[in-house]
Design a protein around this motif. Structure first.
Motif, mmCIF file in Angstrom:
data_model
loop_
_atom_site.group_PDB
_atom_site.id
_atom_site.type_symbol
_atom_site.label_atom_id
_atom_site.label_comp_id
_atom_site.label_asym_id
_atom_site.label_seq_id
_atom_site.Cartn_x
_atom_site.Cartn_y
_atom_site.Cartn_z
ATOM 1 N N THR A 107 0.826 -1.206 0.000
ATOM 2 C CA THR A 107 0.000 0.000 0.000
ATOM 3 C C THR A 107 0.863 1.260 0.000
ATOM 4 O OG1 THR A 107 -1.694 -1.221 1.219
ATOM 5 C CG2 THR A 107 -1.889 1.175 1.172
ATOM 6 N N GLY A 108 1.929 1.258 0.792
ATOM 7 C CA GLY A 108 2.817 2.416 0.798
ATOM 8 C C GLY A 108 3.490 2.631 -0.544
ATOM 9 N N THR A 109 3.863 1.539 -1.214
ATOM 10 C CA THR A 109 4.474 1.649 -2.541
ATOM 11 C C THR A 109 3.492 2.241 -3.536
ATOM 12 O OG1 THR A 109 5.898 -0.259 -2.100
ATOM 13 C CG2 THR A 109 5.531 0.320 -4.411
ATOM 14 N N ALA A 110 2.234 1.828 -3.435
ATOM 15 C CA ALA A 110 1.238 2.283 -4.414
ATOM 16 C C ALA A 110 0.770 3.709 -4.157
ATOM 17 C CB ALA A 110 0.038 1.343 -4.385
ATOM 18 N N THR A 111 0.761 4.144 -2.903
ATOM 19 C CA THR A 111 0.130 5.420 -2.553
ATOM 20 C C THR A 111 0.737 6.598 -3.306
ATOM 21 O OG1 THR A 111 -0.478 4.623 -0.356
ATOM 22 C CG2 THR A 111 -0.366 7.002 -0.657
ATOM 23 N N GLY A 112 2.075 6.702 -3.296
ATOM 24 C CA GLY A 112 2.707 7.822 -3.982
ATOM 25 C C GLY A 112 2.455 7.799 -5.477
ATOM 26 N N ALA A 113 2.528 6.606 -6.076
ATOM 27 C CA ALA A 113 2.324 6.490 -7.519
ATOM 28 C C ALA A 113 0.888 6.817 -7.912
ATOM 29 C CB ALA A 113 2.686 5.078 -7.991
ATOM 30 N N ILE A 114 -0.077 6.371 -7.109
ATOM 31 C CA ILE A 114 -1.478 6.670 -7.413
ATOM 32 C C ILE A 114 -1.746 8.162 -7.266
ATOM 33 C CG2 ILE A 114 -3.852 6.356 -6.619
ATOM 34 C CD1 ILE A 114 -3.157 3.478 -5.930
ATOM 35 N N SER A 115 -1.265 8.765 -6.186
ATOM 36 C CA SER A 115 -1.492 10.200 -5.973
ATOM 37 C C SER A 115 -0.927 11.020 -7.125
ATOM 38 C CB SER A 115 -0.859 10.635 -4.652
ATOM 39 O OG SER A 115 -1.443 9.967 -3.566
ATOM 40 N N ALA A 116 0.304 10.688 -7.537
ATOM 41 C CA ALA A 116 0.925 11.413 -8.642
ATOM 42 C C ALA A 116 0.196 11.132 -9.953
ATOM 43 C CB ALA A 116 2.392 11.024 -8.757
ATOM 44 N N GLY A 117 -0.197 9.882 -10.171
ATOM 45 C CA GLY A 117 -0.890 9.522 -11.405
ATOM 46 C C GLY A 117 -2.225 10.229 -11.541
ATOM 47 N N LEU A 118 -2.938 10.393 -10.445
ATOM 48 C CA LEU A 118 -4.213 11.109 -10.507
ATOM 49 C C LEU A 118 -4.008 12.568 -10.905
ATOM 50 C CD1 LEU A 118 -5.957 9.623 -7.336
ATOM 51 C CD2 LEU A 118 -6.671 9.296 -9.715
ATOM 52 N N VAL A 119 -2.948 13.181 -10.383
ATOM 53 C CA VAL A 119 -2.634 14.557 -10.788
ATOM 54 C C VAL A 119 -2.277 14.598 -12.275
ATOM 55 C CG1 VAL A 119 -1.067 16.505 -10.445
ATOM 56 C CG2 VAL A 119 -1.916 15.221 -8.472
#
Length: 414
Positions: A125-137
């Motif tokens: 989950t920690g690995t995915a969180t940053g990538a998802i947040s950036a990807g949504l932007v």
């Protein structure tokens, strides 16, 4: 005389079809929902595991807390990795690890398996969180530049609430109560891998991947006074979530005498659904009054919670949980937005890492302390002490902003 034909390159193979940007945006949103739902799924099961394997409240909260600590480790190390190697590879790897964590839960026959599953789940989950947040932007529509912020803020609460509620329903009414929910989540995350691989890549490869793994946690020197004003709010808000997600179902069963596992899921659902509602409703407001008002509402909600436990009133307990959730959502969003204005873009990642570090430590360590205290002084007495401390922090957060207007960095609107 023959005319030479111009040289041509061999025909390239067909390029893989990618999802449209709008579809990719909502695929990422659904992936974030899946991660958050999986994070909350074990909560209604903790009391089941505890009864079956005869472990203490301290062990229960340790099983809960290792997830948050593993998530934090991943967030501050590989959180920015997708900026260098791309969003899709990082997310695909995180989803595969999440599937493996769900399978560990299925195979669990003791506390060691639960701890291993929660650690792997936290890392994923920690690995995915940053990538998802950036990807949504990256993928948000040009005409709505606030959509990614809204989704990033509201989706975790919705996912956590839905995961706890769905898990409670399955545990109470479906067959195979300790495994079915994990099989379903494993299938959902496996399906999400296909969706992620079909997305367009929004982050080109660039050097610095290894350097990005070095944790960077700091607050700009000139902004530290203002940052200290939001620290009590960060600790109070996430401390409440830690209490409800680790011991909420136990409070419902042990103090209120409600042994239906659906009710354990409803406790977490009520808190997180109210939080998401507050985020959506207060999003356009300036952050300073949002944090002040949210902190005061949180204090009221915790006071009502303690009153409900003393009176052993289930309706009042759920009403208080909703009030606490509204306060949590507004106070944390206000605090986060105040912190976000304290650093230049180049130093914002390190500042956000500090915010998340404080938040997840408040999410996990007090819950472990509460578990230890429960074995010595009892569940309700522990809740009284814990709730009183959070009320004090929430009032300190509101009072700090009322008495001292932020001046450092980029001050928030008042």
């Amino acid at each position: 005389m023959t005319t030479a034909l111009p040289a041509t390159e061999p025909a390239a193979g067909p390029r893989p079809r990618r999802l449209p940007r709008a579809a990719a945006f909502w695929t990422l949103t659904a992936t974030l929902l899946a991660f958050m739902a999986a994070a909350a799924a074990p909560s209604p099961l903790y009391v089941v595991y505890q009864a079956e394997w005869k472990f203490s409240a301290t062990t229960l909260t340790v099983v809960f807390a290792v997830y948050a600590l593993a998530l934090l480790v991943a967030l501050v190390t590989v959180g920015a990795l997708s900026d260098h190697i791309g969003r899709r590879p990082v997310l695909a790897a995180a989803l595969v690890a999440q599937v493996a964590a769900m399978l560990l839960f299925v195979a669990a026959d003791g506390v060691g398996w639960l701890v291993a599953a929660r650690i792997l789940q936290g890392l994923a989950t920690g690995t995915a969180t940053g990538a998802i947040s950036a990807g949504l932007v990256d993928l948000q529509p040009p005409h709505d530049q606030r959509l990614a912020s809204l989704v990033n803020s509201a989706t975790p609460g919705i996912g956590l609430g839905a995961g706890a509620l769905g898990s409670g329903l399955l545990v109470q009414y479906a067959p195979a109560p300790t495994t079915l929910v994990y099989w379903l989540l494993a299938a959902l995350c496996a399906l999400a891998v296909a969706g992620i691989l079909a997305m367009p890549e929004t982050s080109a490869r660039r050097p610095g991947a290894l350097a990005s793994l070095r944790p960077q946690v700091s607050v700009p020197r000139g902004a530290r006074g203002t940052f200290l004003l939001v620290v009590p709010s960060l600790i109070a808000t996430w401390g409440v979530v830690g209490l409800y997600m680790s011991l909420g179902p136990s409070l419902a069963a042990g103090v209120l005498g409600v042994h239906n596992h659906l009710v354990g899921g409803l406790v977490v659902f009520a808190l997180m659904a109210a939080s998401a509602t507050a985020v959506i409703a207060t999003g356009p407001r300036p952050p300073r009054p949002m944090m002040i008002g949210g902190s005061l509402v949180l204090a009221v909600g915790l006071a009502l919670t303690l009153t409900a436990l003393a009176a052993e009133s289930t309706p009042l307990f759920f009403t208080a949980t909703v009030v606490s959730g509204l306060g949590f959502g507004a106070a944390f969003l206000g605090a986060f937005r105040i912190a976000a204005g304290l650093a230049e873009p180049a130093r914002r990642a390190a500042l956000f890492a500090t915010v998340y570090t404080l938040s997840y430590l408040a999410f996990s360590l007090p819950a472990v302390a509460a578990g230890i205290a429960t074995t010595h002084i009892g569940l309700r007495e522990t809740a009284d002490v814990y709730g009183g401390a959070v009320i004090a922090l929430a009032l300190l957060a509101a009072g700090g902003l009322l008495l001292r207007r932020p001046t450092a960095g980029n001050p928030p609107q008042s």
